[in-house]
Design a protein around this motif. Structure first.
Motif, PDB file in Angstrom:
ATOM      1  N   ASN A  91       2.032   5.056  24.012  1.00  0.00           N
ATOM      2  CA  ASN A  91       3.413   5.421  24.314  1.00  0.00           C
ATOM      3  C   ASN A  91       4.376   5.103  23.169  1.00  0.00           C
ATOM      4  OD1 ASN A  91       3.956   6.302  27.397  1.00  0.00           O
ATOM      5  ND2 ASN A  91       2.152   4.982  27.277  1.00  0.00           N
ATOM      6  N   GLY A  92       3.848   5.076  21.962  1.00  0.00           N
ATOM      7  CA  GLY A  92       4.712   5.012  20.787  1.00  0.00           C
ATOM      8  C   GLY A  92       5.204   3.636  20.393  1.00  0.00           C
ATOM      9  N   LYS A  93       4.554   2.575  20.840  1.00  0.00           N
ATOM     10  CA  LYS A  93       4.995   1.226  20.504  1.00  0.00           C
ATOM     11  C   LYS A  93       3.913   0.522  19.674  1.00  0.00           C
ATOM     12  CE  LYS A  93       7.302   1.058  25.023  1.00  0.00           C
ATOM     13  NZ  LYS A  93       8.600   1.540  24.572  1.00  0.00           N
ATOM     14  N   SER A  94       4.302  -0.009  18.521  1.00  0.00           N
ATOM     15  CA  SER A  94       3.372  -0.812  17.735  1.00  0.00           C
ATOM     16  C   SER A  94       3.098  -2.114  18.467  1.00  0.00           C
ATOM     17  CB  SER A  94       3.948  -1.095  16.347  1.00  0.00           C
ATOM     18  OG  SER A  94       3.952   0.073  15.553  1.00  0.00           O
ATOM     19  N   VAL A  95       1.944  -2.714  18.179  1.00  0.00           N
ATOM     20  CA  VAL A  95       1.533  -3.927  18.888  1.00  0.00           C
ATOM     21  C   VAL A  95       1.111  -5.003  17.892  1.00  0.00           C
ATOM     22  CG1 VAL A  95      -0.143  -4.943  20.483  1.00  0.00           C
ATOM     23  CG2 VAL A  95       0.817  -2.682  20.962  1.00  0.00           C
ATOM     24  N   VAL A  96       1.556  -6.220  18.175  1.00  0.00           N
ATOM     25  CA  VAL A  96       1.103  -7.416  17.460  1.00  0.00           C
ATOM     26  C   VAL A  96       0.432  -8.321  18.482  1.00  0.00           C
ATOM     27  CG1 VAL A  96       1.856  -9.526  16.301  1.00  0.00           C
ATOM     28  CG2 VAL A  96       2.909  -7.325  15.704  1.00  0.00           C
ATOM     29  N   THR A  97      -0.731  -8.881  18.144  1.00  0.00           N
ATOM     30  CA  THR A  97      -1.441  -9.739  19.094  1.00  0.00           C
ATOM     31  C   THR A  97      -2.065 -10.934  18.401  1.00  0.00           C
ATOM     32  OG1 THR A  97      -3.145  -9.783  20.828  1.00  0.00           O
ATOM     33  CG2 THR A  97      -3.615  -8.457  18.881  1.00  0.00           C
ATOM     34  N   SER A  98      -2.251 -11.999  19.169  1.00  0.00           N
ATOM     35  CA  SER A  98      -3.000 -13.168  18.711  1.00  0.00           C
ATOM     36  C   SER A  98      -4.321 -13.278  19.456  1.00  0.00           C
ATOM     37  CB  SER A  98      -2.183 -14.442  18.948  1.00  0.00           C
ATOM     38  OG  SER A  98      -1.930 -14.616  20.345  1.00  0.00           O
ATOM     39  N   ASN A  99      -4.655 -12.244  20.230  1.00  0.00           N
ATOM     40  CA  ASN A  99      -5.749 -12.283  21.203  1.00  0.00           C
ATOM     41  C   ASN A  99      -7.087 -11.939  20.553  1.00  0.00           C
ATOM     42  OD1 ASN A  99      -7.488 -11.871  23.388  1.00  0.00           O
ATOM     43  ND2 ASN A  99      -5.919 -10.928  24.651  1.00  0.00           N
ATOM     44  N   LYS A 100      -7.849 -12.977  20.201  1.00  0.00           N
ATOM     45  CA  LYS A 100      -9.120 -12.766  19.492  1.00  0.00           C
ATOM     46  C   LYS A 100     -10.155 -12.035  20.340  1.00  0.00           C
ATOM     47  CE  LYS A 100      -9.208 -17.248  19.128  1.00  0.00           C
ATOM     48  NZ  LYS A 100      -8.358 -17.704  20.243  1.00  0.00           N
ATOM     49  N   GLU A 101     -10.167 -12.304  21.641  1.00  0.00           N
ATOM     50  CA  GLU A 101     -11.119 -11.632  22.515  1.00  0.00           C
ATOM     51  C   GLU A 101     -10.831 -10.133  22.568  1.00  0.00           C
ATOM     52  OE1 GLU A 101     -13.047 -11.963  27.023  1.00  0.00           O
ATOM     53  OE2 GLU A 101     -11.324 -13.196  26.474  1.00  0.00           O
ATOM     54  N   LEU A 102      -9.574  -9.784  22.633  1.00  0.00           N
ATOM     55  CA  LEU A 102      -9.168  -8.379  22.661  1.00  0.00           C
ATOM     56  C   LEU A 102      -9.576  -7.661  21.380  1.00  0.00           C
ATOM     57  CD1 LEU A 102      -7.444  -6.062  23.998  1.00  0.00           C
ATOM     58  CD2 LEU A 102      -5.516  -6.978  22.684  1.00  0.00           C
ATOM     59  N   VAL A 103      -9.282  -8.259  20.244  1.00  0.00           N
ATOM     60  CA  VAL A 103      -9.582  -7.608  18.959  1.00  0.00           C
ATOM     61  C   VAL A 103     -11.086  -7.516  18.734  1.00  0.00           C
ATOM     62  CG1 VAL A 103      -9.191  -7.666  16.467  1.00  0.00           C
ATOM     63  CG2 VAL A 103      -7.391  -8.431  18.014  1.00  0.00           C
ATOM     64  N   ALA A 104     -11.817  -8.574  19.101  1.00  0.00           N
ATOM     65  CA  ALA A 104     -13.264  -8.564  18.900  1.00  0.00           C
ATOM     66  C   ALA A 104     -13.955  -7.530  19.773  1.00  0.00           C
ATOM     67  CB  ALA A 104     -13.843  -9.955  19.183  1.00  0.00           C
ATOM     68  N   SER A 126      -5.163 -13.783  15.163  1.00  0.00           N
ATOM     69  CA  SER A 126      -6.339 -13.767  16.040  1.00  0.00           C
ATOM     70  C   SER A 126      -7.532 -14.521  15.458  1.00  0.00           C
ATOM     71  CB  SER A 126      -6.756 -12.318  16.341  1.00  0.00           C
ATOM     72  OG  SER A 126      -7.231 -11.678  15.166  1.00  0.00           O
ATOM     73  N   VAL A 127      -7.536 -14.807  14.174  1.00  0.00           N
ATOM     74  CA  VAL A 127      -8.683 -15.478  13.560  1.00  0.00           C
ATOM     75  C   VAL A 127      -8.334 -16.895  13.123  1.00  0.00           C
ATOM     76  CG1 VAL A 127     -10.313 -15.480  11.629  1.00  0.00           C
ATOM     77  CG2 VAL A 127      -9.784 -13.349  12.817  1.00  0.00           C
ATOM     78  N   GLY A 128      -7.357 -17.020  12.238  1.00  0.00           N
ATOM     79  CA  GLY A 128      -7.066 -18.320  11.653  1.00  0.00           C
ATOM     80  C   GLY A 128      -5.855 -19.012  12.221  1.00  0.00           C
ATOM     81  N   GLY A 129      -5.282 -18.492  13.322  1.00  0.00           N
ATOM     82  CA  GLY A 129      -4.048 -19.093  13.816  1.00  0.00           C
ATOM     83  C   GLY A 129      -2.999 -19.010  12.733  1.00  0.00           C
ATOM     84  N   GLY A 130      -2.585 -20.149  12.211  1.00  0.00           N
ATOM     85  CA  GLY A 130      -1.584 -20.170  11.151  1.00  0.00           C
ATOM     86  C   GLY A 130      -2.147 -19.969   9.759  1.00  0.00           C
ATOM     87  N   CYS A 198     -17.582 -16.937  17.461  1.00  0.00           N
ATOM     88  CA  CYS A 198     -18.249 -15.637  17.417  1.00  0.00           C
ATOM     89  C   CYS A 198     -17.228 -14.504  17.371  1.00  0.00           C
ATOM     90  CB  CYS A 198     -19.168 -15.489  18.622  1.00  0.00           C
ATOM     91  SG  CYS A 198     -19.945 -13.867  18.759  1.00  0.00           S
ATOM     92  N   ARG A 199     -16.221 -14.560  18.231  1.00  0.00           N
ATOM     93  CA  ARG A 199     -15.192 -13.511  18.234  1.00  0.00           C
ATOM     94  C   ARG A 199     -14.498 -13.429  16.884  1.00  0.00           C
ATOM     95  NH1 ARG A 199     -13.390 -16.052  23.947  1.00  0.00           N
ATOM     96  NH2 ARG A 199     -14.875 -14.922  25.284  1.00  0.00           N
ATOM     97  N   LYS A 200     -14.239 -14.579  16.294  1.00  0.00           N
ATOM     98  CA  LYS A 200     -13.518 -14.598  15.021  1.00  0.00           C
ATOM     99  C   LYS A 200     -14.362 -14.036  13.883  1.00  0.00           C
ATOM    100  CE  LYS A 200     -10.592 -18.490  16.387  1.00  0.00           C
ATOM    101  NZ  LYS A 200     -10.314 -19.938  16.223  1.00  0.00           N
TER     102      LYS A 200
END
Length: 414
Positions: A91-104, A126-130, A198-200
């Motif tokens: 629906n036309g919205k860019s997304v930013v996530t910290s969710n490693k399970e989602l990305v993996a 999603s991988v290294g936090g900070g 593993c996800r990372k």
């Protein structure tokens, strides 16, 4: 003004709001325009906050508001996070996530939807936090052919192992301390069984080599079986035990990828990564080994990485950042049994001499290790240059001859 919505007001979500609020002027300067949080999605009530009036319990309010240009997903888990993120991208919205399970699990699909809609799907946190790692691999090291990535990707397990090494604390007590300090969840299985790491490593492998690697295709082993005897043998060998996630690109285009405890030599940069810190080594053909180090989790470090992605999104509304990988290919992940390995093995029998003599007979060549605090009937040794299948077969042969295999830990060459 750029309007955004934040999905989730837990540890990371509240951190994102804190960073956006306390650093509003400097963030606007870097993004070239003001960033305004229009909605915060959460089922709980949060009265008394400066932004309490922006909470909603209805995702559709966010989805159907054309003014919302960026959605920050910090809910965690697959559902409903995946459904919400997919709907936003469609629906036309860019997304930013910290969710490693989602990305993996869903990275290839969501990146494809973002590309089709000329949007951004960013996930630095999603991988290294900070720890910056996604951006350096995709941009700073882009002139390299990355051949290998290995790292300590989970702060909880690293804290536990550090306590075992430094203070001779057994696994159960070190885990209990990690839980008391807030480093480990009440149910710590995602950390101690290696699932988080593993996800990372899946995300890093997918990014570095351009093809999605799903977590269920990765051999994964946690630290629950590591004992103080193993720590003792590692010290005698000349190193420490770390939980390592690693991936290597093979000449035939396949990858070897795994997560498991490893002996790491004291001379390695990864050996000195202790407590809740993470260290990620990226091996490139031009740069050699580059190591990224820092706290891999935590409220504000993770929130900082999320907000950096939001700024990036704002700066690239009309110029999509190139971050993409293809979906998985058949046989892309090489058979685990074909992976060459060296390993430490701890065994027991009626006496240590019997255990070592039988091991030497089965393996042909072993290097015995002398424990500082010997256990009656136990022995430890290392073997080199076997495939995983050969190692497993020989360990089974040991068992068949009455020698019990108490533990097996791979040996790192990083």
């Amino acid at each position: 003004m750029a309007n955004i919505a934040v999905l989730g007001h837990g540890v990371v979500g509240s951190g994102v709001l804190e960073v956006l609020t306390s650093h509003a002027a400097s963030i606007a300067k870097r993004a070239k325009e003001e960033i305004h949080v229009k909605y915060i999605l959460d089922l709980k009530e949060f009265p008394g906050l400066p932004y309490s009036d922006r909470f909603t319990k209805d995702f559709n309010v966010i989805l159907n508001d054309p003014e919302v240009q960026i959605v920050v997903e910090v809910m965690g888990g697959l559902h409903p996070a995946y459904d919400f993120v997919k709907a936003c991208l469609e629906n036309g919205k860019s997304v930013v996530t910290s969710n490693k399970e989602l990305v993996a699990q869903k990275g290839a699909e969501l990146l494809a939807i973002a590309q089709a809609n000329n949007l951004n799907f960013l996930f630095e946190a999603s991988v290294g936090g900070g720890i910056p790692i996604i951006r350096p691999i995709s941009q700073c090291l882009a002139a390299n052919d990355v051949t290998e990535i290995a790292g300590i990707l989970n702060g909880t397990t690293n804290f536990i192992l550090t306590k075992m090494i430094r203070e001779q604390m057994n696994f159960e007590d070190a885990l209990k301390l990690a839980q008391q300090l807030g480093y480990a969840e009440r149910n710590p299985s995602a950390d101690v069984e290696g699932l988080d790491a593993c996800r990372k490593i899946c995300i890093l492998a997918s990014l570095a080599f351009g093809t999605h690697v799903y977590p269920d295709s990765v051999y994964t082993e946690g630290i629950t079986k590591i004992t103080l005897q193993d720590v003792d043998f590692a010290d005698v060998w000349g190193g420490v035990i770390k939980l390592i996630g690693s991936v290597k690109k093979l000449e035939n285009g396949q990858v070897h990828i795994m997560v498991c405890p490893m002996f790491v030599h004291r001379g390695s940069q990864l050996a000195s990564v202790d407590d809740v810190f993470n260290g990620i080594m990226v091996r490139g053909d031009a740069t050699g080994d580059v190591v990224f180090y820092g706290k891999g989790a935590g409220k504000l470090p993770t929130a900082s990485a999320v907000v950096a992605d939001v700024i990036d999104c704002v700066k690239h509304f009309k110029a999509r950042k190139y971050l993409f990988w293809e979906d998985a290919k058949p046989n892309y992940v090489a058979d685990f049994g074909s992976m060459e390995t060296s390993a430490f093995v701890r065994v027991s029998a009626k006496d240590s001499d019997t255990a070592l003599n039988t091991a030497a007979d089965v393996f042909g060549k072993i290097t015995p290790l002398l424990a500082k605090r010997p256990v009656q009937g136990e022995a430890g040794f290392t073997v080199e240059n076997l495939t995983e299948k050969e190692l497993s077969d020989k360990l089974a042969a040991l068992e068949a001859r009455g020698v019990k295999v108490e533990g097996r830990i791979r040996i790192s060459d990083y």
